[in-house]
Design an enzyme around this catalytic site. Structure first.
Site, PDB file in Angstrom:
ATOM      1  N   LEU A 103      98.769  71.610 -70.311  1.00  0.00           N
ATOM      2  CA  LEU A 103      99.166  72.559 -69.415  1.00  0.00           C
ATOM      3  C   LEU A 103      98.792  72.744 -68.033  1.00  0.00           C
ATOM      4  O   LEU A 103      97.803  72.260 -67.748  1.00  0.00           O
ATOM      5  CB  LEU A 103      98.408  73.874 -70.051  1.00  0.00           C
ATOM      6  CG  LEU A 103      98.914  74.350 -71.588  1.00  0.00           C
ATOM      7  CD1 LEU A 103      98.292  75.567 -71.777  1.00  0.00           C
ATOM      8  CD2 LEU A 103     100.327  74.102 -71.624  1.00  0.00           C
ATOM      9  N   GLY A 148      97.506  70.203 -73.879  1.00  0.00           N
ATOM     10  CA  GLY A 148      98.792  70.504 -74.249  1.00  0.00           C
ATOM     11  C   GLY A 148      99.702  69.339 -74.478  1.00  0.00           C
ATOM     12  O   GLY A 148     100.621  69.440 -75.216  1.00  0.00           O
ATOM     13  N   ASN A 172      91.200  68.820 -75.749  1.00  0.00           N
ATOM     14  CA  ASN A 172      89.667  68.743 -75.037  1.00  0.00           C
ATOM     15  C   ASN A 172      89.539  70.230 -74.368  1.00  0.00           C
ATOM     16  O   ASN A 172      88.576  70.361 -73.736  1.00  0.00           O
ATOM     17  CB  ASN A 172      89.664  67.765 -73.783  1.00  0.00           C
ATOM     18  CG  ASN A 172      90.803  67.984 -73.014  1.00  0.00           C
ATOM     19  OD1 ASN A 172      92.093  68.652 -73.386  1.00  0.00           O
ATOM     20  ND2 ASN A 172      90.703  67.647 -71.583  1.00  0.00           N
ATOM     21  N   GLU A 173      90.008  70.977 -74.887  1.00  0.00           N
ATOM     22  CA  GLU A 173      89.830  72.499 -74.217  1.00  0.00           C
ATOM     23  C   GLU A 173      88.428  72.825 -74.074  1.00  0.00           C
ATOM     24  O   GLU A 173      87.989  73.471 -72.994  1.00  0.00           O
ATOM     25  CB  GLU A 173      90.526  73.743 -75.174  1.00  0.00           C
ATOM     26  CG  GLU A 173      91.992  73.795 -74.795  1.00  0.00           C
ATOM     27  CD  GLU A 173      93.023  72.666 -75.691  1.00  0.00           C
ATOM     28  OE1 GLU A 173      92.270  71.776 -76.369  1.00  0.00           O
ATOM     29  OE2 GLU A 173      94.221  72.531 -75.660  1.00  0.00           O
TER      30      GLU A 173
HETATM   31  N1  CO8 Z   1      97.374  70.754 -64.324  1.00  0.00           N
HETATM   32  C1  CO8 Z   1      97.209  70.729 -63.207  1.00  0.00           C
HETATM   33  N2  CO8 Z   1      96.826  69.826 -62.344  1.00  0.00           N
HETATM   34  C2  CO8 Z   1      96.591  68.615 -62.809  1.00  0.00           C
HETATM   35  C3  CO8 Z   1      96.340  68.645 -64.286  1.00  0.00           C
HETATM   36  C4  CO8 Z   1      96.619  69.531 -65.036  1.00  0.00           C
HETATM   37  N3  CO8 Z   1      96.631  69.605 -66.318  1.00  0.00           N
HETATM   38  N4  CO8 Z   1      95.708  67.391 -64.610  1.00  0.00           N
HETATM   39  C5  CO8 Z   1      95.642  66.782 -63.333  1.00  0.00           C
HETATM   40  N5  CO8 Z   1      96.371  67.478 -62.212  1.00  0.00           N
HETATM   41  C6  CO8 Z   1      96.170  67.283 -61.117  1.00  0.00           C
HETATM   42  C7  CO8 Z   1      94.800  66.601 -60.422  1.00  0.00           C
HETATM   43  O1  CO8 Z   1      94.004  67.779 -59.844  1.00  0.00           O
HETATM   44  C8  CO8 Z   1      95.443  65.903 -59.194  1.00  0.00           C
HETATM   45  O2  CO8 Z   1      95.771  66.745 -57.994  1.00  0.00           O
HETATM   46  P1  CO8 Z   1      95.549  66.225 -56.740  1.00  0.00           P
HETATM   47  O3  CO8 Z   1      96.223  65.094 -56.370  1.00  0.00           O
HETATM   48  O4  CO8 Z   1      96.193  67.459 -55.944  1.00  0.00           O
HETATM   49  O5  CO8 Z   1      94.048  66.218 -56.507  1.00  0.00           O
HETATM   50  C9  CO8 Z   1      96.575  65.058 -59.920  1.00  0.00           C
HETATM   51  O6  CO8 Z   1      97.081  66.033 -60.913  1.00  0.00           O
HETATM   52  C10 CO8 Z   1      96.277  63.697 -60.091  1.00  0.00           C
HETATM   53  O7  CO8 Z   1      95.112  63.895 -61.201  1.00  0.00           O
HETATM   54  P2  CO8 Z   1      94.242  62.700 -61.152  1.00  0.00           P
HETATM   55  O8  CO8 Z   1      93.961  62.178 -59.944  1.00  0.00           O
HETATM   56  O9  CO8 Z   1      93.058  63.221 -62.120  1.00  0.00           O
HETATM   57  O10 CO8 Z   1      94.982  61.484 -62.083  1.00  0.00           O
HETATM   58  P3  CO8 Z   1      94.750  60.368 -62.996  1.00  0.00           P
HETATM   59  O11 CO8 Z   1      95.689  59.282 -63.096  1.00  0.00           O
HETATM   60  O12 CO8 Z   1      93.332  59.842 -62.498  1.00  0.00           O
HETATM   61  O13 CO8 Z   1      94.060  60.941 -64.185  1.00  0.00           O
HETATM   62  C11 CO8 Z   1      94.540  62.623 -66.215  1.00  0.00           C
HETATM   63  C12 CO8 Z   1      95.104  61.724 -65.198  1.00  0.00           C
HETATM   64  C13 CO8 Z   1      93.672  61.728 -67.385  1.00  0.00           C
HETATM   65  C14 CO8 Z   1      95.565  62.967 -66.879  1.00  0.00           C
HETATM   66  C15 CO8 Z   1      93.350  63.521 -65.491  1.00  0.00           C
HETATM   67  O14 CO8 Z   1      94.033  64.138 -64.420  1.00  0.00           O
HETATM   68  C16 CO8 Z   1      92.983  64.542 -66.248  1.00  0.00           C
HETATM   69  O15 CO8 Z   1      92.152  64.255 -67.026  1.00  0.00           O
HETATM   70  N6  CO8 Z   1      93.518  65.805 -66.215  1.00  0.00           N
HETATM   71  C17 CO8 Z   1      92.959  66.993 -66.868  1.00  0.00           C
HETATM   72  C18 CO8 Z   1      93.738  67.168 -68.196  1.00  0.00           C
HETATM   73  C19 CO8 Z   1      93.241  68.197 -68.988  1.00  0.00           C
HETATM   74  O16 CO8 Z   1      92.142  68.371 -69.382  1.00  0.00           O
HETATM   75  N7  CO8 Z   1      94.119  69.283 -69.239  1.00  0.00           N
HETATM   76  C20 CO8 Z   1      94.008  70.263 -70.221  1.00  0.00           C
HETATM   77  C21 CO8 Z   1      94.985  71.393 -69.805  1.00  0.00           C
HETATM   78  S1  CO8 Z   1      94.516  72.814 -70.358  1.00  0.00           S
HETATM   79  C22 CO8 Z   1      95.775  72.732 -71.830  1.00  0.00           C
HETATM   80  O17 CO8 Z   1      96.669  72.019 -71.861  1.00  0.00           O
HETATM   81  C23 CO8 Z   1      95.535  73.736 -72.967  1.00  0.00           C
HETATM   82  C24 CO8 Z   1      94.913  74.949 -72.700  1.00  0.00           C
HETATM   83  C25 CO8 Z   1      95.082  76.023 -73.946  1.00  0.00           C
HETATM   84  C26 CO8 Z   1      94.974  77.351 -73.335  1.00  0.00           C
HETATM   85  C27 CO8 Z   1      93.837  78.162 -74.013  1.00  0.00           C
HETATM   86  C28 CO8 Z   1      93.421  79.396 -73.227  1.00  0.00           C
HETATM   87  C29 CO8 Z   1      92.950  80.667 -74.023  1.00  0.00           C
END
Ligand code: CO8
Length: 297
Positions: A103, A148, A172-173
């Site tokens: 997400l 997500g 990994n939430e």
């Molecule tokens: N949402 C928004 N922006 C993101 C996300 C995301 N999920 N992931 C990465 N970005 C952004 C980064 O902040 C970065 O932005 P900027 O260039 O402006 O600094 C850009 O994308 C690139 O990210 P990275 O430099 O980290 O890219 P890498 O290629 O090094 O790594 C990864 C890619 C492995 C995907 C890494 O970005 C990562 O681990 N991201 C986080 C993933 C994550 O933890 N997602 C969880 C989202 S929550 C969800 O899906 C379920 C929630 C359920 C809700 C329940 C609530 C009650």
């Protein structure tokens, strides 16, 4: 080979029981989401001879599931569902090294309650449409797939992952200080079983491919360059099974899980909005975004 953007006429296929009333998923979404798409985030290539479509997520940098992305995703999937010539969908990424980052966290930070409501409806709709699909759905996981992104992959019928130890997949939430909703939990339990799901969820584990295979989160690993060709091979094996029998079997396996969300959609939205609006959760998400930036240096 035909390809299309996100705009088209919609009608219900009637193959699978629809999840709500007479309006289909895309119509319901469009009633809350009328902003024009700024660009296409998902490329759809439909091979009419094989009856197989490839949905390629292409929303750099990380294919995060924003409101626009989710809306486009559901519309595209509905169109394929409604096309009797389409029997299988391969979900993959056109963004190097990332399947989907899950997400879009920015949709969950600093927004209004109305926005959180609209966003969560779109997340629900994505899952209901994909999990309920009558088509053979296959995830060709050619990059990292946290949260997500993992949910999307687990909602398919079969998962093939690139054997690259740099990639991770899992829910990994808890590592973000948030809690996976019950239907995320149901989906992982249905995929890996209760014990592995519990450990996985509590610790917020992101599995490298070899561990994901061992725990049953993915079905097979192949060298990165073979992901798409292997997906096409597996798809033809699945399509060789008589379609009607396979669809009814899939429906009977998945219906109780789908019904649970359908019965609790509104309370699930309320829970999400209440939870995500908390100051402590907002702070957790903000510091998680910061940590992503710092990790990059
Ligand atoms: N949402 C928004 N922006 C993101 C996300 C995301 N999920 N992931 C990465 N970005 C952004 C980064 O902040 C970065 O932005 P900027 O260039 O402006 O600094 C850009 O994308 C690139 O990210 P990275 O430099 O980290 O890219 P890498 O290629 O090094 O790594 C990864 C890619 C492995 C995907 C890494 O970005 C990562 O681990 N991201 C986080 C993933 C994550 O933890 N997602 C969880 C989202 S929550 C969800 O899906 C379920 C929630 C359920 C809700 C329940 C609530 C009650």
């Amino acid at each position: 080979m035909a390809s299309w953007g996100p705009r088209f006429l919609l009608r219900s296929s009637g193959l699978f029981p629809r999840t709500q009333g007479s309006r289909n998923a895309a119509q319901r979404l469009l009633s809350v989401q009328r902003r024009p798409f700024s660009d296409t985030k998902i490329l759809v290539e439909f091979d009419e001879n094989k009856g197989v479509a490839v949905m390629k997520m292409k929303s750099p940098p990380v294919n995060s599931l924003s409101l626009d992305f989710l809306t486009e995703f559901v519309i595209n999937l509905e169109k394929l569902e409604n096309d009797k010539g389409c029997r299988g969908v391969i979900l993959t990424s056109g963004t190097p090294h990332i399947f989907s980052a899950g997400l879009d966290i920015m949709e969950m930070v600093g927004k209004s309650e109305a926005h959180y409501t609209e966003f969560w409806k779109a997340v629900q709709e994505m899952w209901l449409t994909l999990y309920n699909s009558s088509m053979v759905t296959l995830a060709a996981i050619n990059g990292s797939s946290p949260a997500g992104g993992c949910l999307m992959a687990m909602s398919c019928d079969y998962r093939i992952m690139a054997d690259n130890p740099k990639y991770g997949i899992g829910l990994n939430e808890t590592q973000l200080g948030i809690v996976a909703p019950f239907w995320f939990k149901d989906t992982i339990v249905n995929t890996v079983g209760h014990r592995a799901a519990e450990r996985s969820l509590q610790l917020g584990l992101l599995y490298p491919p070899a561990e994901a295979l061992k725990v049953g989160m993915v079905d097979e690993l192949v060298p990165e360059e073979k992901v798409q060709s292997r997906a096409a091979e597996v798809m033809s094996q699945w399509l060789a099974i008589p379609g009607h029998a396979r669809q009814l079997t899939k429906s009977s396996m998945r219906k109780p899980t789908l019904d649970r969300l359908v019965a609790h959609r509104d309370s699930d939205i309320q829970n999400f909005v209440r939870f995500i609006s908390r100051d402590s959760i907002q702070r957790s998400l903000q510091s998680y975004m910061e940590s992503l930036k710092q990790r990059r240096g």
